[in-house]
Design a protein around this motif. Structure first.
Motif, short mmCIF file in Angstrom:
data_model
loop_
_atom_site.label_atom_id
_atom_site.label_comp_id
_atom_site.label_asym_id
_atom_site.label_seq_id
_atom_site.Cartn_x
_atom_site.Cartn_y
_atom_site.Cartn_z
N GLY A 1 16.10 43.41 29.52
CA GLY A 1 15.71 42.53 28.42
C GLY A 1 14.71 41.46 28.75
O GLY A 1 14.63 40.46 28.04
N VAL B 1 17.10 41.58 25.36
CA VAL B 1 16.60 42.72 24.60
C VAL B 1 17.46 43.94 24.89
O VAL B 1 17.73 44.25 26.05
CB VAL B 1 15.13 42.99 24.95
N GLU C 1 12.62 43.53 17.46
CA GLU C 1 12.56 43.10 18.85
C GLU C 1 13.81 43.50 19.63
O GLU C 1 13.83 43.38 20.85
CB GLU C 1 12.39 41.58 18.91
N ARG D 1 16.51 41.97 20.03
CA ARG D 1 17.05 40.86 20.82
C ARG D 1 18.44 40.51 20.29
O ARG D 1 18.65 40.40 19.10
CB ARG D 1 16.12 39.65 20.76
#
Length: 1020
Positions: free
Chosen positions: A763, A757, A693, A695
């Motif tokens: 993000g 992100v 992801e 993140r």
């Protein structure tokens, strides 16, 4: 007859314990305050727990067990309406609870919030009764957030007779056990295949009953919490309070923190030291003395001041002598009695500017800048030399445009002489980066020179201005693609001797001659190529080469950590490849608005120094020398007021940290626990969740200041450096830097992304969450290091808040953090600069917090913790209160003191359930495991509340909360907040002699839901 009626009315008031509001003229009403607890009778049946709490609320709690038909908690009181009052008669009261059933479809199994979706409409009700008859009721499933109604009015005229007493009851009542399923019931846990009884936990509150004639009841103000008057009186008696921190006496004894003995010729010292309020008025009156009693050439700069005008932080610019050793004691004198004449600089430092050309003579090198707009440094010449050793330093950059490489030209348009003193001079160039067809971005280049030294510091920072078209602000927006980035240092003399590279362990490897290149292709692999090959894990980040005109050593800060990089000694000179493609990373992909700074130290001299001297230069550049004393820094209060002996005083915590986290060094257990990352973009950040992801959460819950706290209280240089590295990542990669003509400048420039992100504004929803702005961390880093980019970007973040008011009136991210971070950043910006506009805007946020995000009766920041549990977060409310207290201590704003105590009361009365058996314990959500760092946050909050009220019950709870913390299975998670214990230690020191009622904390208390609170795994 009138006399008799008056006597009857007074008798009725005495019997019922009622009070007419003294302000009422005409229509009549009376308050039935729960503060008069002795007038109320509390009854419970079944598992309910109830009492009247310190906020004058009837507080009801049902643990996470099945409900029982007919179970209840009730508060009753005899009341009489005087016969002379005129109908209609109404009752107004406050009522809310922690439970609601939102309108949502059945949750997905993967929904992390779905564990809060056990819904039981039709089972439990809030009620008002008159003589046992229900006159008002609502299912507890009704909305429970701040926007939901909490003041209700009931017409009692049909149910009472004036002059006759009646029984008024407030209760929560279970009409039907949850074991009996109704059509609307939702039991999500069953869908996971788990079998358990239908348990139903809530908390509910009644308060501020007012009864009387309808017009009068409507005009009655809300009943204040009893503590409000206490806080007001205490404030008036004590204010003005002394500013936080000790008034320190001259001289300051400071140890030299450095990895090595200084190299021959000496080394620059650029560090900061704090002063407690009132300690120092004139920041120029400082004398720095070495262990041998010699006064050191010094150039002090006042960075910020306390509200009383005294100095808070000073930046020291000095030159350490060659015999300066780590851990030796230095002295900074500032008292009138021991300040002597500041000595002259032995080697001298002269700076001359003619037009746009600047010449700096340190006595060891002569540097010229400004002659060519495409050159960063025109020349560096050794004293007495006819020809320059280095000439025409330029950046070299190649980007990818439409799949093809395009060279980038750097041209500066602004030259600034930023610093011009007897010890240190700083020149700054600002310019543009362009290909032949498009504008790429801008750059800032700084050069630092020091009296008597051949050491020249370079900072080269680039900013990406390439805005994708169309720009969606999502991860799908393409980044800039950089193929190469380098600084070229031409050395026009005839090459002589070997080339040296620094490698792991402090050693050096010699290549017989040029060409020779060291490539750090990944975080755990480098290779030296040229006339022979050498492989290893970590390069030390330096290269040295010489010609018939002299020798140059170049050191790159955090070289292997920010791979891929390369150091090349070619026939024409040195090439510092700040990004060099490798098998692991073939392109550097900064996002729109990103920056990146690269720090380089050049050491120049007539001959190649010994390898030992070069290792000293490199080590001291990688880990810059600074002067430090734990007690001095902690007790000054200039960052926070800390306990300098925290870890000695808390051996359990110290042992646990040593075992599970280590000392913060990159090769310690900290790495595995925190998930620290490496690479040109990632270094200083940590991933969260699924790595696919992308993140990240660099400064989630302020890792920067937390690490500084541990460094100052524990003395660990490693924690200090981890804080610096995180701050560097935040200010470069996580801060949005836009050109002024960008259409997004007003809305985005200066914002930080500490949880998003791909580190960037692309993000998604977390990209610019107000809760994760990080300007305060950058300003803390500026205070501790003097980093000019931290100051610039920290204030840019504050200006972003000034323009956009992030989190102001927003309901999108309903959490105390949403207003806390903007408030804290504005407060820090005011503390750092003294600019009144930041304080005024912080006050605006405080008013918002008090007026719109705080339940005035409960005192907490009410938020939906999970789908149907609306309550307070002990930790987050405490975090918010801590910064509001700091604001109060600096300004004396009484509202701030009231908010802090309101927060403390809400945590005391709602999180510490049930009372008093679980004193010091807390509940966050019945099905959610507790995180151990909430305990010290609560303890911290209760200490502040004791300070503001003098109520020793708060101090008792603070101590109990900490004792429960020591019983937790683990203490801290290094990537999160909860780094505040040294601050808590300062509070414990403050009140060490205050006696409180005894308490007994010997084990963890059974939770409301024992089945869902198993020990959490230890992070390793």
């Amino acid at each position: 007859m009138q006399y008799l009626s008056l006597l009857l009315a007074l008798w009725a008031m005495a019997v019922g314990g009622l009070h007419m509001d003294k302000r009422m003229q005409g229509p009549h009403a009376m308050r039935l305050s729960f503060a008069e607890a002795e007038r109320w009778r509390i009854d419970t049946q079944g598992p309910y727990w109830a009492h009247i709490d310190r906020r004058a609320l009837f507080n009801i709690f049902h643990p996470l067990v099945p409900s029982e038909t007919g179970a209840f908690a009730a508060a009753s009181r005899r009341v009489t309406i005087p016969a002379t009052w005129t109908p209609p008669y109404v009752l107004r009261f406050y009522c809310t609870d922690s439970y609601s059933i939102p309108d949502y479809p059945p949750p997905a199994v993967t929904d992390g919030y779905a564990e809060g979706t056990d819904d039981y409409p039709g089972h439990r009700f809030k009620q008002v009764l008159v003589n046992g008859r229900v006159v008002w009721e609502r299912d507890v499933k009704d909305p429970a957030d701040l926007q939901a109604p909490s003041l209700f009015q009931v017409d009692l005229t049909p149910y009472i007779v004036p002059g006759r007493p009646f029984t008024l009851t407030f209760r929560v009542f279970d009409k039907l056990t949850t074991r009996k399923r109704l059509d609307g019931d939702v039991r999500y846990l069953d869908s996971q295949g788990r079998k358990e009884e239908p348990r139903f936990c809530i908390a509910a509150w009644f308060g501020d009953p007012v009864i009387g004639e309808q017009a009068a009841v409507g005009g009655m103000d809300d009943e204040p919490r009893p503590s409000e008057a206490i806080v007001r009186r205490r404030h008036r008696r004590r204010w003005p309070l002394p500013l936080p921190g000790d008034r320190q006496q001259s001289p300051a004894g400071l140890a030299l923190v450095a990895p090595r003995v200084m190299p021959p010729g000496g080394f620059p010292l650029v560090c900061t030291i704090p002063f407690g309020p009132g300690s120092l008025r004139d920041g120029t009156r400082l004398v720095l003395t070495d262990p041998r009693g010699r006064a050191c050439p010094l150039q002090p700069e006042v960075m910020s001041r306390w509200p009383d005008g005294s100095v808070r932080w000073v930046l020291l610019n000095a030159v350490l002598p060659a015999d300066a050793r780590p851990n030796e004691q230095w002295t900074a004198a500032f008292g009138k009695q021991d300040v002597r004449q500041i000595p002259s600089v032995p080697a001298g430092l002269s700076v001359h500017r003619r037009g746009r050309v600047v010449t700096i003579d340190t006595g060891a090198v002569v540097i010229q800048l400004g002659g060519d707009r495409h050159t960063l440094v025109d020349s560096i010449v050794l004293p007495g030399a006819a020809e320059p050793l280095v000439v025409g330093v330029k950046p070299r950059m190649v980007v990818e445009c439409e799949g093809r490489p395009q060279p980038v030209t750097a041209s500066w348009h602004d030259l600034r002489l930023v610093r011009r003193g007897p010890v240190r001079a700083t020149v700054e160039l600002r310019g543009s980066l362009d290909t032949t067809t498009r504008h790429i971005g801008r750059f800032v280049f700084r050069l630092d020179a020091y009296a008597g030294l051949g050491a020249v510091g370079l900072q080269f920072r680039i900013f990406n201005h390439v805005m994708p078209q169309p720009f969606t602000e999502t991860i799908s927006d393409p980044p800039l693609v950089v193929r190469r980035l380098a600084l070229d240092l031409p050395m026009p003399g005839t090459p002589r001797g070997p080339v040296r590279f620094g490698v792991e362990g402090g050693g050096a490897v010699e290549a017989p001659g040029r060409p020779a290149t060291l490539l750090q292709g990944s975080e755990d692999s480098f290779v030296i190529s040229g006339t022979h090959t050498r492989r290893g894990t970590h390069a030390a980040g330096w290269v040295a080469a010489s010609t018939d005109r002299g020798a140059v050593q170049a050191v790159v800060w955090r070289f292997w950590q920010q791979y891929p990089k390369a150091l090349e000694a070619a026939a024409d000179g040195l090439h510092i490849h700040l990004f060099s493609p490798s098998n692991k990373m073939d392109r550097y992909r900064p996002r729109f608005g990103e920056a990146k700074r690269h720090d380089i130290l050049l050491s120049l001299g007539p001959v190649m120094p010994s390898a030992q001297a070069q290792e000293s230069i490199a080590a001291n550049f990688q880990h810059p020398p600074r002067l430090f004393d734990r007690v001095w820094f902690c007790r000054s209060g200039a960052l926070s007021l800390l306990d300098p002996h925290w870890f000695e005083n808390q051996p359990k915590i110290a042992a646990w940290v040593a075992d599970h986290i280590g000392d913060g060094s990159l090769d310690s257990a900290y790495m595995a626990a925190a998930g620290y990352s490496f690479g040109i973009r990632d270094f200083g950040d940590r991933p969260v969740g699924d790595p696919s992801e992308q993140r990240w959460r660099s400064d989630y819950c302020d890792r920067v200041e937390g690490a500084f706290n541990w460094a100052l209280a524990g003395g660990s240089p490693q924690w200090f450096e981890r804080a610096v590295e995180i701050a560097r990542h935040v200010q470069d990669v996580d801060t949005i830097h836009l050109p002024p003509d960008c259409p997004l400048w007003k809305q985005r420039n200066g914002a930080t992304i500490s949880w998003g992100v791909d580190h960037s504004v692309h993000g998604g929803q977390y990209a610019i969450n107000p809760a994760y702005q990080a300007g305060q961390a950058l300003l803390a880093n500026w205070w501790l290091t003097g980093d000019p980019d931290s100051l610039q970007d920290g204030l840019a973040n504050a200006e972003y808040i000034m323009r956009n008011d992030p989190g102001y009136r927003t309901k999108r991210w309903l959490s105390p953090r949403v207003q806390t971070r903007p408030f804290w950043i504005l407060l820090r910006a005011w503390e750092a600069t003294g600019r009144a506009k930041y304080l005024a805007r912080a006050r605006k946020y405080l008013r918002l917090i008090a007026d719109e995000f705080m339940d005035s009766h409960r005192g907490g920041y009410i938020r939906g913790v999970y789908r149907n549990w609306t309550g307070i977060s002990a930790g987050l409310d405490s975090e918010q209160a801590a910064h509001i207290y700091e604001y109060y201590r600096l300004t004396g704003d009484l509202l701030a003191a009231q908010v802090v105590v309101a927060r403390a009361e809400s945590v005391y009365c709602e999180s510490m359930l049930p009372q008093p058996q679980a004193l010091g314990d807390f509940i966050f959500y019945p099905r959610y495991g507790r995180n151990s760092w909430y305990f010290p946050q609560m303890s911290w909050l209760f200490c502040m509340a004791y300070d503001l009220t003098g109520d020793r019950r708060f101090l008792r709870a603070a101590r109990a909360a900490f004792d429960r913390y020591l019983l937790c299975p683990y203490y801290q998670e290094p990537g999160n907040w909860g780094w505040l214990e040294p601050e808590l230690g300062a509070w414990f020191d403050e009140f060490a002699d205050v006696q409180t009622e005894p308490y007994h904390v010997t084990s963890m208390v059974t939770e409301p839901d024992p089945a869902h609170f198993g020990p959490q795994p230890l992070p390793r």
